[in-house]
Write a protein that holds these residues in place. Structure first.
Motif, PDB file in Angstrom:
ATOM      1  N   SER A 171     -11.535   0.867 -12.409  1.00 15.04           N
ATOM      2  CA  SER A 171     -12.485  -0.035 -13.059  1.00 15.04           C
ATOM      3  C   SER A 171     -13.797  -0.132 -12.289  1.00 15.04           C
ATOM      4  CB  SER A 171     -11.856  -1.425 -13.195  1.00 15.04           C
ATOM      5  OG  SER A 171     -12.809  -2.367 -13.625  1.00 15.04           O
ATOM      6  N   ASP A 172     -14.903  -0.154 -13.023  1.00 10.65           N
ATOM      7  CA  ASP A 172     -16.205  -0.357 -12.391  1.00 10.65           C
ATOM      8  C   ASP A 172     -16.332  -1.778 -11.858  1.00 10.65           C
ATOM      9  OD1 ASP A 172     -16.171  -1.334 -15.022  1.00 10.65           O
ATOM     10  OD2 ASP A 172     -18.352  -1.282 -15.150  1.00 10.65           O
ATOM     11  N   ARG A 197       0.844  -1.186   0.000  1.00 10.15           N
ATOM     12  CA  ARG A 197       0.000   0.000   0.000  1.00 10.15           C
ATOM     13  C   ARG A 197       0.879   1.235   0.000  1.00 10.15           C
ATOM     14  NH1 ARG A 197      -3.887  -2.165   4.865  1.00 10.15           N
ATOM     15  NH2 ARG A 197      -4.876  -3.842   3.719  1.00 10.15           N
ATOM     16  N   SER A 198       0.571   2.147  -0.876  1.00 11.17           N
ATOM     17  CA  SER A 198       1.311   3.402  -0.913  1.00 11.17           C
ATOM     18  C   SER A 198       0.732   4.353   0.115  1.00 11.17           C
ATOM     19  CB  SER A 198       1.221   4.017  -2.312  1.00 11.17           C
ATOM     20  OG  SER A 198      -0.106   4.349  -2.610  1.00 11.17           O
ATOM     21  N   PRO A 238      -2.573  -8.504 -11.245  1.00 11.61           N
ATOM     22  CA  PRO A 238      -1.974  -9.187 -10.094  1.00 11.61           C
ATOM     23  C   PRO A 238      -2.470 -10.626  -9.972  1.00 11.61           C
ATOM     24  CG  PRO A 238      -2.644  -6.980  -9.479  1.00 11.61           C
ATOM     25  CD  PRO A 238      -3.188  -7.210 -10.854  1.00 11.61           C
ATOM     26  N   PRO A 239      -1.599 -11.533  -9.562  1.00 13.03           N
ATOM     27  CA  PRO A 239      -1.982 -12.943  -9.483  1.00 13.03           C
ATOM     28  C   PRO A 239      -2.816 -13.273  -8.266  1.00 13.03           C
ATOM     29  CG  PRO A 239       0.273 -12.685  -8.735  1.00 13.03           C
ATOM     30  CD  PRO A 239      -0.181 -11.321  -9.206  1.00 13.03           C
ATOM     31  N   ALA A 269      -5.843  -1.990  -6.275  1.00 13.74           N
ATOM     32  CA  ALA A 269      -6.201  -0.649  -5.813  1.00 13.74           C
ATOM     33  C   ALA A 269      -5.064   0.352  -5.995  1.00 13.74           C
ATOM     34  CB  ALA A 269      -6.617  -0.700  -4.349  1.00 13.74           C
ATOM     35  N   SER A 270      -3.836  -0.129  -6.086  1.00 11.14           N
ATOM     36  CA  SER A 270      -2.688   0.773  -6.253  1.00 11.14           C
ATOM     37  C   SER A 270      -2.317   0.963  -7.721  1.00 11.14           C
ATOM     38  CB  SER A 270      -1.475   0.240  -5.479  1.00 11.14           C
ATOM     39  OG  SER A 270      -1.025  -0.983  -6.038  1.00 11.14           O
ATOM     40  N   HIS A 271      -2.975   0.224  -8.632  1.00 11.41           N
ATOM     41  CA  HIS A 271      -2.671   0.335 -10.061  1.00 11.41           C
ATOM     42  C   HIS A 271      -3.420   1.530 -10.651  1.00 11.41           C
ATOM     43  CE1 HIS A 271      -2.398  -0.652 -14.322  1.00 11.41           C
ATOM     44  NE2 HIS A 271      -1.435  -1.502 -14.011  1.00 11.41           N
TER      45      HIS A 271
END
Length: 339
Positions: A124-125, A6-7, A83-84, A116-118
């Motif tokens: 995205s909806d 998380r940033s 992400p995997p 969430a960090s991308h």
């Protein structure tokens, strides 16, 4: 231990007014019985982003919901690293063990926070539906969008198509087409080599954890046995054997703790890296497929141009009409390639 990436811009503790999106996957609970049993999770979202319904939302999700999120993002964002997900474990003995459940919870937490960090994926909806929709809406969305290939015949046809395609390549009927530049080839070789090294390292980590567990169990069994043996001897020997047994059991506990530490801080991160490499390879496959589509469209264009030139000399009356259709189709193909 695996921890979400998380940033600082995504933390509720960010400066006032700064946008943040913080997600936590918590409280795994076993639901149902028998083959219908599964683990549910509380997914807590805290944010000040205006596109979300409110500052906090709590929903209940199961593993198949996370799969839905992953697959929908993979469909919509071709060429973007998705992400995997942690792998499934179909073995009943391990599927509901405390250790497996906690490892999966951490991996799922990491998965959603990476999304969430991308910069693209977080808008995205699909992500908003996953984080905010109630269980009934989520179930409908999952059932509807995962029901595209429900019939066994569909899977069989897909298998036949892939088999046919591979056969054509192997027999030389169709040559595989893929972009090949020095930079891309270098990157691709690096990814493949890295996957081999990480996979081997993960195997060694697994063996190390297993060896610690086996040795710990052997010491625990030895400690119990030596205490029983001491009980059959005189007072002096019983005391000595009891001390040896106690020391063995203490070492056993330390080894089991060390095995847990190695699992969470060594083996699991390596498994996560391997999964990430596999996701990167999936993105590279999307790139190869897009290049193949571009190549096919270009070959079709050249074929039509050749036919158009023939028509120009053989049937001048139809040439103008055919040329207009060709130009229109070329514009459509150009738009498709750039979409």
């Amino acid at each position: 231990m695996i921890s979400p990436e998380r940033s600082s811009s995504q933390s509720p503790r960010s400066p006032a007014g700064a946008p943040f999106l913080s997600i936590s996957v918590t409280d795994p609970v076993r639901m149902g019985t028998g083959v219908q049993a599964y683990i549910s999770y509380r997914v807590i979202t805290r944010t000040n982003l205006p596109e979300f319904e409110g500052p906090e939302k709590i929903v209940i999700r199961r593993y198949s919901d996370f799969e839905w999120l992953h697959d929908r993002l993979a469909e919509r964002y071709k060429g973007v690293f998705i992400p995997p997900l942690p792998e499934k474990n179909a073995v009943e003995k391990f599927r509901f063990s405390k250790e497996f459940i906690e490892l999966r919870r951490q991996a799922l937490d990491l998965f959603v926070n990476r999304i969430a960090s991308h910069p693209e994926l977080k808008q995205s909806d699909v992500l908003r539906t996953f984080l905010q929709a109630d269980e009934e809406i989520m179930d409908r969305a999952r059932s509807y969008e995962t029901g595209i290939f429900k019939k066994p015949a569909d899977f069989l046809q897909i298998f036949k198509d892939v088999q046919s395609k591979v056969s054509d390549v192997v027999l030389g009927k169709e040559k595989p087409v893929e972009e090949s530049t020095p930079e891309y080839e270098k990157l691709k070789n690096y990814i493949f080599e890295l996957e081999n090294h990480l996979t081997e390292a993960q195997k060694q980590a697994y063996r190390l954890v297993k060896r610690h567990r086996e040795l710990g169990q052997s010491l625990a069994d030895f400690g119990k046995a030596i205490k029983l043996l001491g009980a059959c001897e005189g007072d002096l020997m019983e005391k000595v054997f009891s001390e040896v047994g106690s020391k063995s059991e203490m070492l056993s506990i330390k080894l089991q703790r060390e095995a847990d530490n190695l699992l969470f801080n060594f083996e699991e991160p390596l498994k996560d890296y391997v999964r990430a490499i596999q996701s990167i390879k999936a993105t590279m496959l999307d790139r190869a497929n897009a290049f193949r589509q571009h190549f096919d469209l270009d070959q079709e264009r050249k074929y039509k141009e050749l036919n158009l030139e023939k028509l120009k000399f053989m049937n001048p009356e139809k040439y103008a009409e055919a040329e207009s259709e060709f130009r229109e189709a070329s514009c459509c193909n150009f738009s498709l390639r750039n979409s």
